[in-house]
Design a protein around this motif. Sequence first.
Motif, mmCIF file in Angstrom:
data_model
loop_
_atom_site.group_PDB
_atom_site.id
_atom_site.type_symbol
_atom_site.label_atom_id
_atom_site.label_comp_id
_atom_site.label_asym_id
_atom_site.label_seq_id
_atom_site.Cartn_x
_atom_site.Cartn_y
_atom_site.Cartn_z
ATOM 1 N N CYS A 185 -50.748 50.966 -20.034
ATOM 2 C CA CYS A 185 -52.204 51.085 -20.193
ATOM 3 C C CYS A 185 -52.837 52.010 -19.153
ATOM 4 N N SER A 223 -59.275 57.349 -28.127
ATOM 5 C CA SER A 223 -60.463 56.651 -28.637
ATOM 6 C C SER A 223 -61.211 55.925 -27.522
ATOM 7 N N ARG A 224 -60.525 55.693 -26.406
ATOM 8 C CA ARG A 224 -61.164 55.028 -25.265
ATOM 9 C C ARG A 224 -61.745 56.035 -24.265
ATOM 10 N N SER A 225 -61.740 57.319 -24.642
ATOM 11 C CA SER A 225 -62.270 58.367 -23.752
ATOM 12 C C SER A 225 -63.505 58.993 -24.397
ATOM 13 N N ASP A 226 -64.118 59.936 -23.686
ATOM 14 C CA ASP A 226 -65.284 60.646 -24.211
ATOM 15 C C ASP A 226 -64.894 61.949 -24.905
ATOM 16 N N GLU A 266 -55.166 56.385 -30.392
ATOM 17 C CA GLU A 266 -55.644 55.122 -29.809
ATOM 18 C C GLU A 266 -56.040 55.303 -28.349
#
Length: 137
Positions: A118, A84-87, A81
């Motif tokens: 977060c 998934s917010r990274s490249d 998770e």
Amino acid sequence: KALIDLLHCEGCSCVIRNGEQVRTFWERGVKDLHRLYTSEPNFLRGADVADKVIGRAAAALMIMGGVKRIYADTISQLAVELLSRSDIEVSYGEVVPHIINRSKSGMCPLESATKDICSLEQIVEIIDNFVRELSKQ
């Protein structure tokens, strides 16, 4: 593929390639990755990583370090998770709900300590403190 083969053939915990340079690591947990992140951050930038186990703390270090690609034999859902917010390009053998501690009696202490955080900077701060405490033991 070559990095993953090296991980399995050498029996090490982690293999990192940056350009032509390949390094193998043997310590359990995030110690090797943390040392690299704090002492040689440029080695992580743009690197490919093959690791036996990646939890949320290791994932945060890899994101902050600018890693390009990750393979994990086992990765936690919490790490997936976060990644998934990274490249970062991520592949893995299996996803588990969370990383378990060494005594197999519960959640890994860093996975537990960072699960609701977060901010990547805060996660790294938690890891810094954790590693500092470990070195005192």
